[in-house]
Design a protein around this motif. Structure first.
Motif, mmCIF file in Angstrom:
data_model
loop_
_atom_site.group_PDB
_atom_site.id
_atom_site.type_symbol
_atom_site.label_atom_id
_atom_site.label_comp_id
_atom_site.label_asym_id
_atom_site.label_seq_id
_atom_site.Cartn_x
_atom_site.Cartn_y
_atom_site.Cartn_z
ATOM 1 N N SER A 29 -6.001 6.158 8.357
ATOM 2 C CA SER A 29 -5.778 7.523 8.830
ATOM 3 C C SER A 29 -5.791 8.513 7.664
ATOM 4 O O SER A 29 -6.105 9.680 7.837
ATOM 5 C CB SER A 29 -4.512 7.623 9.677
ATOM 6 N N GLN A 30 -5.469 8.019 6.444
ATOM 7 C CA GLN A 30 -5.515 8.929 5.299
ATOM 8 C C GLN A 30 -6.928 9.121 4.768
ATOM 9 O O GLN A 30 -7.170 10.013 3.971
ATOM 10 C CB GLN A 30 -4.640 8.392 4.167
ATOM 11 N N ILE A 82 -10.512 6.824 14.195
ATOM 12 C CA ILE A 82 -10.736 5.953 15.348
ATOM 13 C C ILE A 82 -10.329 4.520 15.002
ATOM 14 O O ILE A 82 -9.662 3.839 15.778
ATOM 15 C CB ILE A 82 -12.205 6.051 15.822
ATOM 16 N N GLU A 83 -10.673 4.091 13.763
ATOM 17 C CA GLU A 83 -10.287 2.752 13.317
ATOM 18 C C GLU A 83 -8.768 2.617 13.300
ATOM 19 O O GLU A 83 -8.219 1.582 13.697
ATOM 20 C CB GLU A 83 -10.837 2.468 11.911
ATOM 21 N N ALA A 84 -8.090 3.673 12.823
ATOM 22 C CA ALA A 84 -6.621 3.632 12.754
ATOM 23 C C ALA A 84 -6.030 3.426 14.142
ATOM 24 O O ALA A 84 -5.118 2.618 14.326
ATOM 25 C CB ALA A 84 -6.083 4.911 12.127
ATOM 26 N N LEU A 123 0.228 8.808 13.822
ATOM 27 C CA LEU A 123 0.154 10.112 14.489
ATOM 28 C C LEU A 123 -0.869 11.075 13.889
ATOM 29 O O LEU A 123 -1.564 11.768 14.632
ATOM 30 C CB LEU A 123 1.545 10.754 14.567
ATOM 31 N N PRO A 124 -0.999 11.144 12.540
ATOM 32 C CA PRO A 124 -2.023 12.054 12.006
ATOM 33 C C PRO A 124 -3.418 11.712 12.503
ATOM 34 O O PRO A 124 -4.235 12.596 12.726
ATOM 35 C CB PRO A 124 -1.924 11.862 10.491
ATOM 36 N N ASN A 176 -5.859 14.299 14.172
ATOM 37 C CA ASN A 176 -7.153 14.634 13.578
ATOM 38 C C ASN A 176 -8.269 14.695 14.600
ATOM 39 O O ASN A 176 -9.159 15.523 14.502
ATOM 40 C CB ASN A 176 -7.537 13.598 12.518
ATOM 41 N N ILE A 177 -8.251 13.774 15.550
ATOM 42 C CA ILE A 177 -9.347 13.755 16.511
ATOM 43 C C ILE A 177 -8.858 14.151 17.895
ATOM 44 O O ILE A 177 -9.514 13.902 18.895
ATOM 45 C CB ILE A 177 -10.056 12.388 16.549
#
Ligand code: ZN
Ligand code: ZN
Length: 683
Positions: free
Chosen positions: A287-288, A293-295, A318-319, A323-324
């Motif tokens: 996510s960073q 999507i992978e996260a 959560l980020p 993001n998406i």
């Protein structure tokens, strides 16, 4: 057998088994039968108090020793020192220690490590040196207490120095020492020292200790020596989960997302029992690094594999939802945190606020904010940032006043939120007032991001010369953000002179960012300077630069769809294009003409329009119209700044289709309702 001997035997045997509760219960039985413990059994009772970290019982036992005149027994004193150190009562420990006529190595070590753990460097060293002066040979426990303690309390250099001193004095470190000093070496990013310790480890034969191997991997990761890190891992005889976690987070720390994912998947294939730390670190790595999507996929797989997320996992996932704009996934994570009772945690709460704000649900963000029992500055900033992104300056200022009232001290991020909110809403005077307040009232020196906000603030109001002056008077070199803010303002106000100046600075600072070239060419196009537009285009071509591929996301029925500009792969593409054609035709009938100057391509006007049809945000909005019920809101995220043509198109759609449409671009949120946008056409 006397009663005392009977009870003492019982206590000693419980003590050997570490059954501390039973010792206390036996003590009660003893006292109820009027049998008093003697100096031989009391150390076991004190050991039980230590084991239970029960200061209250401990103090009672200590009091009993004093009144019954046995408090001078050296063995008993030593266990009291231990007890007080364990309970964090260093002053009490020291008092007992100073009363000891002949301190032993056990009590010295206990006190030394207590001081070291609490960051009392001087006291620790003093007691250690006194011990040596008194002729007491420091043992492994004393040395480790210092090394591990200093590292724990963040005194890394001190930890390393003690380790050196230990080796020089001929003392052989064990696994505990090495895994205590290596994190300190890693934090100091001193790879040479790390290699030395590594060599020492091999020589001393502690290299097969699992904790040591994990610590080595972690150290090389922190020192950015990825090769050494992988080598240590590969040479490991027996894989263990600690070492795997260190490897994955080592790759992640160095931005090597692919390697981290590969390593993680390999370990999963090897059926290694991965724990919550392993999953959390790979999710946070994704996510960073933009792999949202992978996260989310990993988060789901984690739960499927039966590993429960914790209060660290949730703020990591959560980020990615934000993001998406994967609102459904975000809500699921929220529900999970409510069920497990971690939603009161300020970090979980702040991450929830961010997520909802990023998904366009500022009201839900506010509900989360209001339900956090105690706010820290992170929560305040999260909700202010949310309102700022949504352009709701009034609410940002209200929250700031509330924050001041509750005596929460703002930090530099608070002011970034305030200033960007003012700049989004055109509150130039308010913004300037806060800019000054930051330093004068709160003593916070303006950072470069605050200057960037100031430039936007002045630029938006058309005060471009003042903005330029502010840049010239900055106490540090302006960066790309600052010049970018000026260039954007110049585009809105069609200021060629300053626009060219800012663009040239940007071409130096970020020679490969196509966005700057596009902005400048927009200004040229608006001024009708087609030759200049061509020049920029050729410049971009000669540098082999392409416009960033536009990309938008929309979540429909729990699934996130990604659309690329001129996407031909989406299964519903025919329908989407038909819908856009239909709407464009209607737009034209009502007198709206498409703005073709936003297309930086060498084509005739009619073809330009066709390319405009392909912008990803338009495609995503059309996909939303086709797949969601009438009257529901639509939400799209775009990876670039929204273009003027799409902005007009979506405004129109919000009116004819009677839909509330949220579009988040790189800059802010646009909320389209009934033909107008919350940004007031400034972005
Ligand atoms: Zn567009
Ligand atoms: Zn807008």
């Amino acid at each position: 057998m006397s009663k005392l001997i009977h009870f003492s035997t019982l206590i000693h045997s419980y003590s050997k088994l570490n059954h501390f509760n039973n010792i206390i219960i036996t003590l009660y039985h003893m006292l109820s039968e009027h049998v008093l413990p003697d100096s031989r059994v009391i150390p076991s009772i004190i050991k039980a108090c230590s084991g239970l970290t029960s200061l209250r019982f401990g103090k009672q036992v200590h009091g009993f020793c004093v009144t019954s005149g046995i408090s001078q027994d050296p063995f008993l004193q030593s266990s009291l020192v231990h007890l007080y150190v364990k309970c964090g009562e260093l002053n009490h420990a020291r008092k007992v220690f100073d009363e000891m006529p002949q301190p032993d190595v056990v009590s010295c070590s206990a006190l030394v490590s207590g001081y070291a753990r609490n960051g009392c460097v001087k006291e620790a060293e003093l007691v250690f040196n006194r011990m040596v002066e008194m002729g007491i040979e420091p043992n492994l426990v004393s040395w480790n207490g210092m090394v591990v303690g200093f590292n724990q309390s963040g005194y890394r250099l001190e930890a390393v120095m003690v380790f050196r001193r230990m080796c020089l004095s001929g003392f052989k470190p064990d696994g505990t020492t090495v895994s205590g000093v290596l994190p300190a070496v890693g934090d100091l990013e001193d790879v040479l020292l790390g290699v030395q310790v590594h060599g020492y480890v091999v020589k001393q034969g502690v290299g097969s200790d699992k904790c040591v191997v994990s610590a080595l991997i972690d150290m090389y990761g922190k020192c950015s020596s990825v090769k050494d890190m992988s080598q240590v891992f590969d040479e490991m005889l027996e894989r263990d989960v600690g070492a795997c976690n260190a490897l994955v987070s080592g790759f992640a720390r160095n931005g090597l997302t692919e390697e981290a994912l590969n390593a993680f998947n390999r370990l999963r294939d090897q059926k290694l029992e991965l724990n919550v730390v392993s999953w959390t670190s790979i999710i946070s790595c994704c996510s960073q690094n933009g792999k949202d999507i992978e996260a989310l996929d990993l988060f789901r797989e984690m739960q499927v594999s039966g590993v429960k997320p914790n209060a660290v996992t949730i703020p990591c996932v959560l980020p990615a939802c934000g993001n998406i704009a994967a609102l459904m996934h975000g809500k699921a994570a929220h529900a999970f945190s409510l069920r497990t009772g971690i939603s009161d945690n300020v970090y979980v709460g702040s991450a929830l606020i961010d997520m909802y704000a990023n998904c366009g649900r500022i009201n839900l963000a506010r509900v989360c904010f209001d339900s956090i029992p105690v706010h820290n500055v992170v929560c305040w900033n999260a909700i202010m940032g949310g309102y700022a992104m949504h352009g709701d300056c009034v609410e940002v200022i209200k929250i700031f006043r509330l924050m001041e009232k509750t005596n929460q001290k703002p930090d530099f991020i608070t002011f970034t939120c305030l200033l960007s909110a003012c700049s989004h809403s055109g509150l130039t005077n308010e913004g300037e007032r806060y800019f000054n307040k930051m330093l004068n009232e709160y003593g916070i020196n303006p950072r470069i991001e605050h200057y960037a906000c100031l430039v936007t603030l002045l630029g938006r109001a058309g005060k471009l010369n003042e903005a330029f002056n502010a840049i010239n008077n900055m106490p540090f070199e302006p960066d790309a953000c600052v010049w970018g803010a000026l260039l954007s303002s110049c585009r809105v106000h069609n200021n060629l002179k300053l626009g060219e100046l800012a663009a040239n600075k940007l071409f130096n600072l970020e020679p490969n960012n196509p966005g700057n070239y596009v902005l400048l060419s927009n200004i040229y196009a608006n001024k009708g300077l087609h030759q200049e537009v061509d020049k920029i285009r050729n410049l971009m071509k000669s540098k082999g630069m392409k416009k960033n591929p536009g990309c938008s996301w929309i979540e429909i029925k729990n699934k996130v769809h990604m659309l690329l500009a001129c996407d031909t792969y989406h299964p519903q593409m025919d329908k989407i294009l038909y819908k856009i054609d239909e709407l464009s035709m209607e737009m034209r009938k009502l007198g709206f003409l498409p703005v073709t100057s936003f297309v930086l391509q060498d084509v005739e006007d009619q073809e330009k329009e066709h390319i405009l049809c392909g912008h990803s945000e338009k495609l995503a909005v059309a996909l939303g119209l086709l797949n969601t019920p009438q009257g529901t809101s639509i939400q799209v995220i775009k990876n670039l700044r929204i273009c003027g043509d799409c902005h007009d198109f979506i405004k129109f759609v919000s009116r004819v289709e009677q839909r509330e449409i949220y579009v988040r671009d790189t800059n802010r949120f646009h909320r389209f309702v009934d033909g107008s946008c919350s940004c007031g056409d400034y972005w």
